[in-house]
Structures are given as structure tokens and as C-alpha cells.
Design an enzyme around this catalytic site. Structure first.
Site, PDB file in Angstrom:
ATOM      1  N   ASP A   1     -41.865  28.908 -17.996  1.00  0.00           N
ATOM      2  CA  ASP A   1     -40.977  30.002 -17.628  1.00  0.00           C
ATOM      3  C   ASP A   1     -41.815  31.239 -17.270  1.00  0.00           C
ATOM      4  O   ASP A   1     -42.308  31.903 -18.154  1.00  0.00           O
ATOM      5  CB  ASP A   1     -39.984  30.308 -18.749  1.00  0.00           C
ATOM      6  CG  ASP A   1     -40.613  30.357 -20.144  1.00  0.00           C
ATOM      7  OD1 ASP A   1     -41.712  29.816 -20.364  1.00  0.00           O
ATOM      8  OD2 ASP A   1     -39.976  30.954 -21.021  1.00  0.00           O
TER       9      ASP A   1
ATOM     10  N   GLU B   1     -53.503  33.992 -24.349  1.00  0.00           N
ATOM     11  CA  GLU B   1     -52.438  33.029 -24.075  1.00  0.00           C
ATOM     12  C   GLU B   1     -52.674  32.269 -22.780  1.00  0.00           C
ATOM     13  O   GLU B   1     -52.369  31.085 -22.668  1.00  0.00           O
ATOM     14  CB  GLU B   1     -51.115  33.785 -24.005  1.00  0.00           C
ATOM     15  CG  GLU B   1     -49.916  32.940 -23.666  1.00  0.00           C
ATOM     16  CD  GLU B   1     -48.691  33.787 -23.354  1.00  0.00           C
ATOM     17  OE1 GLU B   1     -47.581  33.236 -23.408  1.00  0.00           O
ATOM     18  OE2 GLU B   1     -48.848  34.986 -23.048  1.00  0.00           O
TER      19      GLU B   1
ATOM     20  N   SER C   1     -34.317  22.874 -26.361  1.00  0.00           N
ATOM     21  CA  SER C   1     -35.536  22.375 -26.987  1.00  0.00           C
ATOM     22  C   SER C   1     -36.728  22.842 -26.143  1.00  0.00           C
ATOM     23  O   SER C   1     -36.680  23.911 -25.520  1.00  0.00           O
ATOM     24  CB  SER C   1     -35.485  20.851 -27.090  1.00  0.00           C
ATOM     25  OG  SER C   1     -36.569  20.357 -27.836  1.00  0.00           O
TER      26      SER C   1
END
Length: 524
Positions: free
Chosen positions: A289, A473, A184
Site C-alpha cells: 500500500d 523501513e 488480513s
């Protein structure tokens, strides 16, 4: 004889009256820009138009020459209109964001056979760039902007899509691809429900049932967790209390980063490759990440140990989920459910206070299971307990001081205080973490710091937009430019940056009055 002598003299006279070329006029500055390849095409700067008197530009340049390529480019854009770079008028930031929603919106999808895409019925919004499917935690921050811009239709549609995913798969996957189904992302579904204006009792009951099912997914390991032996996403703390960690059902290279994961595992000579793969995947579930938060050696990705970390942000979000279920069950008149989740939330809060609060360091910290101690990594995750109203007033005041002292940069909130080359470390700042910090600080009366952070972040986003025409981003909040690091090129689009900027402009409408900022260079 006389005519032949006059011709050279005439050429010399004409040459003396010719206007100087850019190389003649801007000398050392021109050479620095061209030799430094500030622009890909050498003709670009040769065709630039000065915004003020050339002598004044050169006087400033010679008095304090830029010391880095970034500063040199910023100096040029401050002082010249450069073709194809800053020569077109752009609409104000808020108008640009509103125009982006239709570009990022997608109709429901029915994938063809063999596709990795997962079906969705209702319209939704993607982040942009390489991220061409819906993502879980991104969507909450995108929804903030959609709500601010009156797109409640998309907010409700995305919530329905997420409820459908829970009903089909037991959880909301990282993103709507089959290769994301084993994990998830930070559980924001409960907070998404707070953005909904839905009043239909049947729909609200369905969503509450989905939320309870999501909670069961995160807590599935509780039946098998033992002391010093976490199971799935559940870990028992030394006193027997229960907290959560990130995990992934698979222990193979990620489909979307297959070669990169194999390369990382090959460098971890003392650890089994499947263990490295699972920790890489668990970090992907975290959304961070990658980050030094997950690394035994902050400079070495192959030392990743995500499964050994009890993250403060995850447990704050789990507490918010439990409180939201308690509230929903109370409204539905379900007393057993109300009592159960009241107890769960109270137990989690006590465990967070005992293990994740570091009063001597004025911060909430991750907990390292293998070392039975808090992590030394200072990160903006410390603000999540404020964001969900889980902290005490004294803790919030202490965290505000720590934030001001260690995490605030010129252009916004740093992700961590460490420079590692990973994208979820310094000097990068990310839109979701800005919102968590600003909203969390405001909840505890830290309005001055909250507004200061909003101004810094919006300034960075706005001036980068004016320079590039793009919403990015991530950003380097120390140099106030595009962010770096990570496994893939910098993406533009970009869903959560748009959403947070729109929500902040809704909250602080005077912070970006038109197009007053020109570049993202640090103050010189």
C-alpha cells in the site's frame, strides 16, 4: 608616533599568520554545502574535520563537482568527519541488530477498556516507529532474523499469538488493532510454521487446525463466487478454476488513514466512494500500500482497483499454504484432508500456470479480471512462485533473466519498474522482497544472481546504517539512500529489515566485513 605605526603593522602580521577559516580553505565547496543547507545548522559543517589533505579534497571536488544534493552530502561524508552525523563509532551491523531485538520485543498485552489494541498472551516483536503492534506478514521476515540470532523463544511465542488470533477471529488481522480486523495480510502463517522447532504433538495439531481455519477464511467466498463476479477473496477464472484476490469486509475510510482515504475518494469522481474505500483497504491487505499494481492509471491513486487484480504473490502463498496443510494432514494420518489439499494445490498450480505465467515475457504476472488479461506492470512479485518452489526450472531461469534485466538496481531489487511516487514502486526496495527473490533464486540454482542481490542490498543497508545509525523501513535502491513516498514519514526500527539483514548475513557472512562502506552514494 613610532608606537602608533607599529600597532597596525603587528595586527597585519598576526592576521597573515592566522590559519584559514573553513570558508577560506574550502571555498566553493563550503559555499555549496552551506547555501544548499546540507546540514540544518550552519555550524555543523564549519566544525567538520577533513579526513585527508584539504588540497586533495578540493582537487577532487573541482575535477568532478557533485551534481545533486544527495551526491554533495555523500561527498562531504566521504571526506569529512561531521559532528553529530558520522563522528561516532558504531558497532558492526550484526551486533547492532542483535541489540535491537530487546528494544522491539514486547510482553503479552492486555488492553485497557476502550483501547484499539488486541490482547496477546505471548511475547512478540513489533516493527518499530509508528508500528507499535505486531503485524502479520512483517513478522515472518522478523522471525528469520530471530531464528538466525537464536531467539527461538520469540519465534514460538509469535506463532502461538498468531494461532490464538485465528482461533478468536478466524484469521490473522493486518495488525493487532481493532481497526485491522476486517482484513488480513499476505498469508505467511504456513511458512512461519516451517521456522518452528516445536515437537509437541498437541501444539503442532493445534497449529495445523489454525492453519486450516485460516485457509477457510481466504476461501470463504468460494460458495458465492460466479463467473465475472468475485465474492470476498475468491474469483472464478474463465475456465472455472479458483484463484484468490485481496479484499476487505469494510467499505469505509480506514481508521488509521481516514482523511487520506476521504481525499482519495473525492478525486474519483466517476466511482462510488465505498468502492474506492474497499479497494484502498484491499491494497492495505496486500501489504503493497500503495503500488501501480493496483492502479488503472499508475500516476493516480484514485483509480485504484485492487479487487479487480488476481495477484501472483497471493496465489503463490495460498499454494504454499495448501501444500503445508497437505503435509501436516499426511503426518497426522488424515487421508481425506491429505487428498483434499493435494487436489486444491494441484488445481491452483494449474490455474497459475494458465493465467499468471507469461512465457513470451519471461515473467509471472498479475491478472486483471475486468480486462481478462495479464497486467503490464512488471514487479518483483514475479519471484514469489520461485520462493515457494511452485515454478518449473525453465520458468525460474526465465524469471532470473527478467529480474537481472529489469529489476536489479545498484542497491538491490526494485519493487516495480515504474516511478509513481507510491512507496511500493521504483525506486524503492523492501527487505521482504529482497528475501523472497534471493531465497527463491537459490532454490533453482541461480546462486550467482542471488548472492549479487544480497551483496547489493546488504551494502545499501550497511552504508545507510553507518551514515545514520538506523535500520530503515525501506530504501531507494537506485540512489542507495533512505526510501520515500507513502502516506507517512519514513520509519526506523525496523523489524523486517533487521530480520532479513541478519538472515542474509547468516547465509553470506563475508558480504559485510565490519564497516568498510562509508556512505550510500551512487558510484561517482
Amino acid at each position: 608616533m613610532g608606537a602608533s605605526l607599529c600597532a597596525p603593522l603587528l595586527v597585519l602580521a598576526l592576521a597573515a599568520n592566522a590559519p584559514p577559516s573553513p570558508a577560506d580553505q574550502f571555498g566553493a565547496l563550503f559555499a555549496a554545502v552551506q547555501e544548499g543547507r546540507v546540514f540544518e545548522d550552519g555550524k555543523t559543517f564549519a566544525d567538520a574535520v577533513p579526513k585527508r589533505a584539504p588540497d586533495a579534497i578540493m582537487a577532487e571536488y573541482e575535477a568532478k563537482p557533485p551534481t545533486s544534493p544527495t551526491d554533495l552530502r555523500a561527498f562531504v561524508l566521504d571526506n569529512f568527519t561531521v559532528p553529530g552525523v558520522n563522528d561516532k563509532a558504531l558497532p558492526p551491523l550484526r551486533e547492532h541488530i542483535r541489540a535491537l531485538w530487546p528494544q522491539l520485543a514486547r510482553e503479552g498485552v492486555t488492553p485497557p477498556p476502550g483501547s484499539s489494541a488486541i490482547a496477546l498472551a505471548a511475547p512478540y516483536v513489533v516493527p518499530g516507529g509508528r508500528f507499535r503492534e505486531i503485524y502479520y506478514w512483517d513478522s515472518y521476515f522478523t522471525m528469520l532474523g530471530l531464528a538466525a540470532d537464536g531467539r527461538d523463544d520469540l519465534v514460538e511465542g509469535m506463532i502461538d499469538d498468531f494461532a490464538s488470533l485465528i482461533e478468536r477471529y478466524g484469521h490473522i488481522p493486518n495488525g493487532t488493532r481493532t481497526y485491522y480486523l476486517s482484513r488480513s495480510q499476505p498469508p505467511f502463517f504456513a511458512l512461519m510454521l516451517n521456522l518452528s522447532k516445536e515437537t509437541d504433538g498437541t501444539i503442532r495439531a493445534r497449529r495445523l487446525a489454525a492453519l486450516r481455519q485460516e485457509h477457510a477464511y481466504w476461501m470463504a467466498g468460494q460458495a458465492c463466487a460466479a463467473a465475472s463476479k468475485p465474492c470476498q477473496r475468491v474469483a472464478l477464472m474463465p475456465d472455472g478454476s479458483v484463484l484468490n484476490r485481496y479484499w476487505d469486509e469494510r467499505d469505509t475510510p480506514r481508521d488509521e488513514s481516514y482523511a487520506e482515504d476521504r481525499e482519495t475518494a473525492a478525486k474519483a469522481a466517476t466511482r462510488p466512494a465505498p468502492q474506492v474505500y474497499r479497494d484502498l483497504r484491499a491494497a492495505a491487505e496486500s501489504g503493497w500500500d500503495f503500488s501501480s499494481r493496483w492502479l488503472a492509471n499508475p500516476q493516480d491513486l484514485s483509480t485504484i482497483r485492487t479487487g479487480e487484480v488476481i495477484p501472483v504473490d497471493l496465489n503463490a502463498l495460498m499454494w504454499a499454504m495448501e501444500k503445508r496443510i497437505e503435509q501436516g494432514c499426511k503426518q497426522a494420518g488424515d487421508q481425506p484432508c491429505t487428498r483434499e489439499f493435494s487436489r486444491r494445490a494441484a488445481s491452483r498450480k494449474a490455474a497459475v500456470q494458465r493465467y499468471l505465467w507469461r512465457g513470451s515475457e519471461q515473467r509471472f504476472a498479475d491478472w486483471l479480471l475486468s480486462e481478462s488479461k495479464p497486467s503490464d506492470v512488471r514487479s518483483s512479485a514475479t519471484l514469489f512462485p520461485l520462493f515457494v518452489s511452485m515454478a518449473s526450472s525453465a520458468q525460474a531461469n526465465a524469471v532470473a533473466q527478467t529480474t537481472r534485466r529489469t529489476l536489479v538496481a545498484e542497491g538491490g531489487l526494485r519493487t516495480t519498474t515504474l516511478r509513481t511516487g507510491q512507496q511500493w514502486d521504483a525506486p524503492n526496495g523492501w527487505a521482504p522482497l529482497q528475501w523472497v527473490a534471493i531465497d527463491g533464486l537459490r532454490r533453482y540454482g541461480q546462486d550467482g544472481l542471488a548472492k549479487d542481490l544480497a551483496a547489493r542490498w546488504l551494502g545499501t543497508v550497511n552504508c545507510t546504517y553507518l551514515e545514520t545509525g538506523k535500520m530503515l523501513e525501506k530504501y531507494d535502491v537506485e540512489e542507495r539512500r533512505a526510501g520515500g513516498g507513502g502516506e507517512y514519514p519514513l520509519q526506523d526500527g525496523f523489524g523486517w529489515t533487521n530480520g532479513v539483514a541478519a538472515a542474509l548475513l547468516d547465509r553470506y557472512p563475508a558480504l559485510v566485513p565490519g564497516q568498510t562502506l562509508r556512505t550510500c552514494s551512487p558510484a561517482r
